[in-house]
Write an enzyme that holds these catalytic residues in place. Structure first.
Site, PDB file in Angstrom:
ATOM      1  N   GLU A  15     -19.168 -40.598 -33.476  1.00 39.97           N
ATOM      2  CA  GLU A  15     -20.328 -41.310 -33.992  1.00 39.97           C
ATOM      3  C   GLU A  15     -20.249 -42.670 -33.328  1.00 39.97           C
ATOM      4  O   GLU A  15     -21.167 -43.209 -32.996  1.00 39.97           O
ATOM      5  CB  GLU A  15     -20.828 -41.273 -35.098  1.00 39.97           C
ATOM      6  CG  GLU A  15     -21.317 -39.927 -35.739  1.00 39.97           C
ATOM      7  CD  GLU A  15     -20.543 -38.545 -35.631  1.00 39.97           C
ATOM      8  OE1 GLU A  15     -19.195 -38.917 -36.209  1.00 39.97           O
ATOM      9  OE2 GLU A  15     -20.656 -37.576 -35.364  1.00 39.97           O
ATOM     10  N   ASP A  57     -14.977 -33.857 -32.540  1.00 33.81           N
ATOM     11  CA  ASP A  57     -15.635 -34.331 -33.855  1.00 33.81           C
ATOM     12  C   ASP A  57     -15.388 -35.962 -34.150  1.00 33.81           C
ATOM     13  O   ASP A  57     -14.928 -36.687 -33.227  1.00 33.81           O
ATOM     14  CB  ASP A  57     -14.717 -33.692 -34.872  1.00 33.81           C
ATOM     15  CG  ASP A  57     -15.499 -33.795 -36.117  1.00 33.81           C
ATOM     16  OD1 ASP A  57     -16.694 -34.122 -36.489  1.00 33.81           O
ATOM     17  OD2 ASP A  57     -14.514 -33.447 -37.213  1.00 33.81           O
ATOM     18  N   ASP A  76     -22.004 -31.287 -40.491  1.00 31.01           N
ATOM     19  CA  ASP A  76     -21.673 -30.998 -41.982  1.00 31.01           C
ATOM     20  C   ASP A  76     -23.055 -30.649 -42.692  1.00 31.01           C
ATOM     21  O   ASP A  76     -23.730 -31.507 -43.537  1.00 31.01           O
ATOM     22  CB  ASP A  76     -20.966 -32.077 -42.655  1.00 31.01           C
ATOM     23  CG  ASP A  76     -19.757 -32.295 -42.008  1.00 31.01           C
ATOM     24  OD1 ASP A  76     -19.231 -31.492 -41.194  1.00 31.01           O
ATOM     25  OD2 ASP A  76     -19.051 -33.185 -42.450  1.00 31.01           O
TER      26      ASP A  76
HETATM   27  O1  MIG Z   1     -14.658 -36.067 -42.127  1.00 28.00           O
HETATM   28  O2  MIG Z   1     -12.087 -32.160 -39.262  1.00 28.00           O
HETATM   29  O3  MIG Z   1     -18.035 -32.121 -38.944  1.00 28.00           O
HETATM   30  O4  MIG Z   1     -16.798 -29.674 -39.105  1.00 28.00           O
HETATM   31  O5  MIG Z   1     -14.272 -29.674 -39.992  1.00 28.00           O
HETATM   32  C1  MIG Z   1     -14.662 -34.434 -41.758  1.00 28.00           C
HETATM   33  C2  MIG Z   1     -12.541 -31.707 -40.355  1.00 28.00           C
HETATM   34  C3  MIG Z   1     -14.084 -34.417 -40.417  1.00 28.00           C
HETATM   35  C4  MIG Z   1     -15.982 -33.104 -40.191  1.00 28.00           C
HETATM   36  C5  MIG Z   1     -16.737 -32.133 -39.190  1.00 28.00           C
HETATM   37  C6  MIG Z   1     -16.254 -30.788 -39.577  1.00 28.00           C
HETATM   38  C7  MIG Z   1     -14.774 -30.721 -39.623  1.00 28.00           C
HETATM   39  C8  MIG Z   1     -13.942 -31.794 -40.468  1.00 28.00           C
HETATM   40  N1  MIG Z   1     -14.687 -33.099 -39.932  1.00 28.00           N
END
Ligand code: MIG
Length: 765
Positions: free
Chosen positions: A409, A406, A480
């Site tokens: 980016e 996650d 998200d």
């Molecule tokens: O800023 O890890 O897209 O799936 O649950 C949020 C917490 C960070 C974004 C991800 C989401 C995940 C969440 N993350």
């Protein structure tokens, strides 16, 4: 003054010299051509790791207008003295022409006017920003565009402008003009028009813009702020031919482990081992099949990657051990940001070895993410990737079976990373602006390679950010989304376009991530999600719970029905993944992919195909029980009641909350497994085929079924079995084994011939 082109023909390429620039043209097949600035010929491509062999079968001749004509058995490329390129097919049909005019930019406001507009919060993005590369192509009135990753909006990308700049913005991604960029950058699209098809892959990982007829109806425009002038043109009789070539170049998703195609349950965050175990029990008690629970960031110790909060999540691999008794696997999240904390060995090792990105002065660069002050591994460097790959062992030792990447980016809480942050690769120092769009790609690659080496199984990696070619390393989810109907609707074109971009293993958070879901929305979402290659329900902290049992018995029953359907169809999904490794075709497909001659399919946003044999027409509107279904040519059989539908017609279909309209193409041969609570619950020693025939008994069919151990790489040594099943006109069914390498192949095979029961009346009828 008339220009004349000079050119040199080498065995594998053509070099063209003009007064200002030199260009190189190469071929990789009769249909695939690369056009690049000669100076950029050897730039690093992050998407293409092994350039296929050159195709040397082309002819070059001077043309009458003092230009140049290059032909292959498929393409006829004409280059004019002023370096405009027009591409025809061998029948003389013009596929793609360079635009002869100048760009007409839409932003004409003065700085002062812009500031005024911005005061109320309106967007004042400047699309005239200087570009080192601008490619203008003539736009034909009948052109439709597909691909470009999982951008917002509709299936057809025509008329909109998109930006390739991996972006984490958790607000509802709705209005296309304000959401030009998403988490992924896939600078590839397929154009379809009455005159033919072609694809373009612009191999430039920098910030790029794709204006697909937004500022003009006369041309479309690809721009890059920096980086290589290098693009590939793919011709092809069908869009499928183009995808095959694009994925031959950038790679295909390797076969996944079978269990990864089952159902996944997630939520940010299940807060203890106890909660996870009790969730697993509930699944078994309610008899809703489930293979895997995902562990979001709270399982770590202070959000430090590769640590584990033993107080809450148990010691060693005790949680995974207990879960596996019940047939459950665990996937855990890993973000790229490493907490700044002397004494924390991931941080210390990285600092000692200079593994982290630095600022222009050479100091390790810090920003803020979940752990607070954090630093960012330079995944550009092989050594760093090998190190990161090795760190996966910490999680493998805990019994973790897949890694969810996650925030890659990369996302950062204290403003974006400045453009000039440095990521070294040992030889080259890349600026953040140059590698931003491949950061997630390189992180997935490191994760994939680490898992492959230490786990020996087919790695299961999920990534949020990616680039062209990431399909070799990871599956993706669309980030998200929100629990709103618009995002259920958008899931279909998003997943279809990911497939049209070479990324076949994808899903959206079922039920929606942000905002609060409803019973109806969750039911309708699982009716779409059960067909998406990655089948995961996920939601954000503080939102209303949305596990299948969060509402009432009716919801549980509906949910169970669709998860069961998925488990029944697992061998079909697995076959489609295997097929993808051969031809690059997606699992979930827009109708346009197989029925491109049928205008009704070209902008179909609310139906999709699963392979060629199934067509789903889910209800994606609140309160709706009836919907319009369009069935393309052929005969279709209703999966639920076996009624026969003639294709090329519209129908009104009654679909109450428990019904997702689903049609099987007559002649289809569907492999099915018995009901299981998780993959591997039953030893499958037999397969059952459902064979759908038409009432007049004239439809024939053919199907290839693939079987292996579903886990490791033994199939690469030939340890798989391949069956060819065919249906003849007289209902004769023939099954042959064409490759016999899997030691646990079926001991028996059965089939049912499914006869249509009555026929449906179309709208015209
Ligand atoms: O800023 O890890 O897209 O799936 O649950 C949020 C917490 C960070 C974004 C991800 C989401 C995940 C969440 N993350």
């Amino acid at each position: 003054m008339r220009q004349t082109l000079s050119y040199t023909v080498l065995p594998a390429e053509i070099c063209i010299q003009s007064d200002t620039e030199n260009y190189t043209i190469q071929f990789f097949s009769a249909t695939t051509m690369r056009i690049c600035r000669t100076a950029d010929k050897n730039h690093v491509s992050f998407a293409i790791e092994n350039l296929p062999p050159f195709h040397t079968d082309f002819c070059v001749n001077p043309s009458e207008d003092s230009g140049l004509q290059i032909t292959t058995s498929y393409l006829d490329v004409r280059i004019s003295p002023d370096l405009k390129i027009d591409i025809y097919d061998n029948r003389g049909t013009l596929l793609l022409a360079d635009y002869r005019g100048d760009r007409v930019t839409t932003q004409t406001l003065s700085e002062e006017q812009m500031a005024l507009v911005a005061m109320e919060g309106h967007q004042t993005e400047d699309t005239t920003a200087p570009a080192t590369t601008t490619i203008l192509k003539k736009l034909e009135p009948s052109t439709y565009f597909y691909g470009l990753g999982d951008k917002t909006g509709y299936l057809n990308k025509r008329g909109y402008e998109y930006m390739m700049w991996n972006t984490d913005n958790p607000e509802p991604q709705l209005e296309i003009p304000t959401f030009k960029a998403m988490y992924k950058s896939v600078p590839f699209f397929i154009a379809h028009s009455a005159s033919g098809n072609y694809g373009i892959f612009f191999d430039n990982q920098n910030r790029t813009y794709f204006d697909m007829g937004y500022e003009s109806n006369e041309y479309y425009c690809i721009r890059a702020e920096q980086g290589a002038y290098d693009y590939y043109f793919f011709g092809g009789d069908t869009m499928a031919d183009i995808l095959k070539e694009y994925t031959r170049l950038t790679g295909r998703a390797p076969l996944p482990q079978m269990w990864t195609l089952g159902y996944h349950q997630s939520r940010w965050s299940y807060s203890s081992a106890k909660e996870i175990l009790s969730l697993a029990d509930t699944f078994r008690r309610e008899q809703i099949p489930c293979d895997c629970i995902h562990m979001d960031i709270d399982y770590m110790d202070a959000f430090k990657v590769f640590t584990w909060n033993e107080t809450l999540y148990g010691e060693g691999n005790s949680l995974a051990g207990q879960m596996s008794k019940n047939g459950f696997k665990l996937v855990s999240i890993i973000d790229p940001g490493v907490k700044v904390e002397p004494g924390y060995d991931v941080y210390d090792t990285g600092v000692r070895n200079r593994y982290f990105a630095t600022d222009a002065q050479g100091e390790i660069y810090k920003n803020v993410v979940w752990p607070g002050d954090s630093v960012f591994p330079a995944f550009t460097d092989d050594t760093v990737r090998i190190w990161w790959g090795g760190l996966q062992k910490h999680l493998l030792e805990r019994g973790i079976r897949g890694i969810w990447n996650d925030m890659n980016e990369p996302a950062s809480f204290r403003g974006p990373l400045p453009d000039d942050i440095c990521f070294s690769d040992g030889n080259t120092t890349w600026k953040h602006s140059e590698i931003h769009n491949v950061y997630g790609h390189l992180m997935s690659k490191a994760t994939y390679e680490g898992l492959k080496q230490y786990d020996k199984k087919r790695p299961f990696v999920i990534t949020r950010a990616c680039y062209s070619g990431s399909q070799k390393y990871a599956c993706v989810w669309s980030g998200d989304n929100h629990s709103i109907w618009a995002h259920l609707q958008m899931a279909i074109p998003q997943l279809c376009n990911l497939g049209m971009s070479g990324i076949c293993f994808a899903g959206t958070d079922i039920g929606g991530f942000g905002s609060h879901t409803t019973k109806e929305l969750l039911c309708r979402w699982v009716e779409v999600g059960c067909f998406s290659p990655l089948f995961r329900n996920h939601s954000a902290k503080l939102t209303r719970r949305q596990e299948p049992f969060a509402f009432d018995t009716e919801t549980i029953n509906i949910y169970r029905k669709y998860v069961n359907l998925r488990y029944k169809l697992l061998p079909y999904y697995y076959d489609l993944f295997w097929e993808h490794t051969k031809n690059g075709l997606p699992i979930m497909r827009p109708l346009a992919l197989h029925y491109e001659q049928d205008k009704n399919t070209l902008e179909c946003n609310d139906m999709f195909l699963i392979g060629e044999q199934l067509l789903a027409a889910p209800v994606v509107n609140q309160g709706q029980e009836y919907r319009l279904v369009y069935l393309p040519e052929g005969t279709w059989i209703d999966y639920w009641n076996h009624r026969e539908y003639a294709g090329n017609a519209h129908y009104i279909y009654h679909a109450p909350l428990d019904t997702c309209p689903l049609f099987v193409k007559a002649g289809a041969i569907l492999p099915t497994y018995p009901a299981q609570q998780y993959v591997g619950e039953k030893a499958i020693d037999s397969i059952h085929f459902e064979i759908y025939i038409s009432s007049n008994d004239t439809v024939t069919g053919h199907y290839t079924h693939y079987l292996d151990n579903g886990t490791d790489f033994a199939y690469e040594q030939g340890r798989y079995t391949q069956y060819e099943i065919s249906l003849q006109k007289n209902r004769q069914v023939d099954i042959q084994i064409v490759h016999d390498g899997y030691e646990n192949a079926y001991t028996s095979m059965t089939y049912d011939i499914i006869e249509p029961s009555g026929s449906a009346v179309s709208l015209k009828g």
